[in-house]
Design a protein around this motif. Sequence first.
Motif, PDB file in Angstrom:
ATOM      1  N   ARG A   1       6.894  12.590   2.275  1.00 29.42           N
ATOM      2  CA  ARG A   1       6.334  11.278   2.557  1.00 29.42           C
ATOM      3  C   ARG A   1       7.509  10.095   2.152  1.00 29.42           C
ATOM      4  NH1 ARG A   1       5.276   6.926   4.139  1.00 29.42           N
ATOM      5  NH2 ARG A   1       5.873   7.811   6.219  1.00 29.42           N
ATOM      6  N   ARG A   2       8.137  10.430   0.951  1.00 32.80           N
ATOM      7  CA  ARG A   2       8.954   9.299   0.301  1.00 32.80           C
ATOM      8  C   ARG A   2      10.325   9.470   1.137  1.00 32.80           C
ATOM      9  NH1 ARG A   2       8.111  11.388  -5.085  1.00 32.80           N
ATOM     10  NH2 ARG A   2       6.497  10.361  -6.030  1.00 32.80           N
TER      11      ARG A   2
ATOM     12  N   GLN B   1      11.976   6.601   3.419  1.00 29.94           N
ATOM     13  CA  GLN B   1      13.586   6.079   3.510  1.00 29.94           C
ATOM     14  C   GLN B   1      14.125   6.384   4.656  1.00 29.94           C
ATOM     15  OE1 GLN B   1      15.073   8.469   0.389  1.00 29.94           O
ATOM     16  NE2 GLN B   1      14.740   7.018  -1.429  1.00 29.94           N
ATOM     17  N   GLU B   2      14.172   7.517   5.321  1.00 25.27           N
ATOM     18  CA  GLU B   2      14.794   7.807   6.628  1.00 25.27           C
ATOM     19  C   GLU B   2      14.383   6.811   7.670  1.00 25.27           C
ATOM     20  OE1 GLU B   2      14.478  12.123   7.125  1.00 25.27           O
ATOM     21  OE2 GLU B   2      16.044  12.504   5.456  1.00 25.27           O
ATOM     22  N   GLY B   3      13.282   6.255   7.640  1.00 24.13           N
ATOM     23  CA  GLY B   3      12.632   5.409   8.715  1.00 24.13           C
ATOM     24  C   GLY B   3      13.005   3.892   8.371  1.00 24.13           C
ATOM     25  N   ALA B   4      13.771   3.565   7.257  1.00 25.91           N
ATOM     26  CA  ALA B   4      14.326   2.154   6.847  1.00 25.91           C
ATOM     27  C   ALA B   4      14.544   1.410   7.932  1.00 25.91           C
ATOM     28  CB  ALA B   4      14.786   2.194   5.614  1.00 25.91           C
ATOM     29  N   TRP B   5      15.827   2.158   8.589  1.00 24.98           N
ATOM     30  CA  TRP B   5      16.600   1.555   9.992  1.00 24.98           C
ATOM     31  C   TRP B   5      15.737   1.243  11.072  1.00 24.98           C
ATOM     32  CZ3 TRP B   5      17.094   3.390  14.748  1.00 24.98           C
ATOM     33  CH2 TRP B   5      16.805   4.636  14.926  1.00 24.98           C
TER      34      TRP B   5
ATOM     35  N   LEU C   1       0.781  -1.036   0.047  1.00 25.71           N
ATOM     36  CA  LEU C   1      -0.086  -0.130   0.156  1.00 25.71           C
ATOM     37  C   LEU C   1       0.910   1.238  -0.034  1.00 25.71           C
ATOM     38  CD1 LEU C   1      -3.017  -1.139   2.654  1.00 25.71           C
ATOM     39  CD2 LEU C   1      -2.884  -1.237   0.097  1.00 25.71           C
ATOM     40  N   LEU C   2       1.973   1.168   0.812  1.00 24.10           N
ATOM     41  CA  LEU C   2       2.864   2.322   0.790  1.00 24.10           C
ATOM     42  C   LEU C   2       3.644   2.844  -0.498  1.00 24.10           C
ATOM     43  CD1 LEU C   2       4.314   2.283   4.445  1.00 24.10           C
ATOM     44  CD2 LEU C   2       2.750   4.013   3.685  1.00 24.10           C
ATOM     45  N   ASP C   3       3.658   1.524  -1.195  1.00 29.82           N
ATOM     46  CA  ASP C   3       4.489   1.503  -2.332  1.00 29.82           C
ATOM     47  C   ASP C   3       3.629   2.224  -3.544  1.00 29.82           C
ATOM     48  OD1 ASP C   3       6.622   0.877  -4.109  1.00 29.82           O
ATOM     49  OD2 ASP C   3       5.264  -0.456  -5.123  1.00 29.82           O
ATOM     50  N   LYS C   4       2.246   1.825  -3.404  1.00 27.43           N
ATOM     51  CA  LYS C   4       0.970   2.356  -4.349  1.00 27.43           C
ATOM     52  C   LYS C   4       0.983   4.106  -3.786  1.00 27.43           C
ATOM     53  CE  LYS C   4      -1.208  -1.574  -5.803  1.00 27.43           C
ATOM     54  NZ  LYS C   4      -2.256  -2.491  -5.522  1.00 27.43           N
ATOM     55  N   LEU C   5       1.098   4.436  -2.689  1.00 33.15           N
ATOM     56  CA  LEU C   5       0.918   5.747  -2.331  1.00 33.15           C
ATOM     57  C   LEU C   5       2.105   6.679  -2.971  1.00 33.15           C
ATOM     58  CD1 LEU C   5      -0.131   8.084  -0.723  1.00 33.15           C
ATOM     59  CD2 LEU C   5       1.143   7.299   1.195  1.00 33.15           C
ATOM     60  N   HIS C   6       3.280   5.932  -2.631  1.00 31.74           N
ATOM     61  CA  HIS C   6       4.615   6.761  -2.844  1.00 31.74           C
ATOM     62  C   HIS C   6       4.758   6.900  -4.707  1.00 31.74           C
ATOM     63  CE1 HIS C   6       6.279   5.348   1.007  1.00 31.74           C
ATOM     64  NE2 HIS C   6       5.541   6.199   1.029  1.00 31.74           N
ATOM     65  N   SER C   7       4.194   5.697  -5.235  1.00 31.86           N
ATOM     66  CA  SER C   7       4.354   6.051  -6.622  1.00 31.86           C
ATOM     67  C   SER C   7       3.026   6.585  -7.416  1.00 31.86           C
ATOM     68  CB  SER C   7       4.543   4.605  -7.225  1.00 31.86           C
ATOM     69  OG  SER C   7       3.179   3.733  -6.868  1.00 31.86           O
TER      70      SER C   7
END
Length: 321
Positions: A291-292, A296-300, A102-108
Amino acid sequence: MTTVLPGAQDAREAGFEQAVAADERIEPRDWMPDAYRATLVRQIAQHAHSEIIGMQPEANWITRAPSLRRKAILIAKVQDEAGHGLYLYSAAETLGTSREELLDKLHSGRQKYSSIFNYPTLTWADVGAIGWLVDGAAITNQVPLCRCSYGPYARAMVRICKEESFHQRQGYELLHALSNGTEAQHAMAQDAVNRWWWPSLMMFGPPDDQSSHSAQSMAWKIKRHSNDELRQRFVDIAVPQAESLGLTLPDPQLRWNEERGHYDFGPIDWTEFQQVLKGNGPCNEQRITQRRRAHQEGAWVREAAAAHAAKHSARNTEAAA
Ligand code: BYC
């Protein structure tokens, strides 16, 4: 492969229709038509995305809140919106999708979020206008969703509505303080209401005769009222509240219609709405870029949480053995 016996599909469909007609809840393990599932994923995802993107305009004012009390309230509110996003992503996951997807769909740009969050928060009074009008519109739209036919969505909405109702009151209280403050503070509150009024009416979606999903969603009891019905309900609630705030709503055609028992209001600029949906609103670019970046910064953090959960699960398995 599961073999569906002749007639079994019809029986399952009839069972689903009966459950909806009897106002029973559809639960994740129940059979449901593919289109019902897809509609729910679309609406719940859009709703979840709105909650997390909706954190941005208000978070813009956390560092500049005028007092410690106001700052604490605003931090709590923005945190609540993140929580709403989590309940809703969880509800969507019960339909067989994943949060990553879902997040991928939001970001794209393949899934939407509410038009309202593409407008800027220019002054502190905007925090009040968002609380009073945007949360007010959200509650009007969302209280009927507590009776939505899909169980996990309906249950998530109960808690969300309780919190939104508190948010709406804080916005009203903030605007009340400004409206009754100095002349400059009153003017700031009025300016914020002037800018947020029309976009708030657009939150309810296109007019009924242009709403592609309403008829089917109402037949499935996902939506309980049409976009125009809820918009009218919101206007009827907001007008007397504006009066008691000592603020005016920016619509010269707004007047009580004795015959209809409702307030009449002027035409909404649907061209502006369509432009915002196409990505051409004042802040679309800024919101999605931020948002993107946050993702990214929250990946860790996500990796650390997953490693922590894996460690605990391994320990529990070891202990059980
Ligand atoms: N913005 O057939 P329709 C909040 C799209 S509050 C963007 O009437 P439907 C919060 C619609 O998706 C905000 N797009 O659709 C508050 C469809 O496009 P697709 C979130 C919109 O679904 C304070 C097309 O237009 N609330 O979260 O039957 C602080 C045709 O529309 C909008 C919810 O999401 C819009 N305003 O009815 C923080 C509530 N309106 O998908 C956060 C749940 C319409 O075919 N959602 N569109 O490409 C709903 O109740 C319904 O989805 C709507 C639209 C009433 C919004």
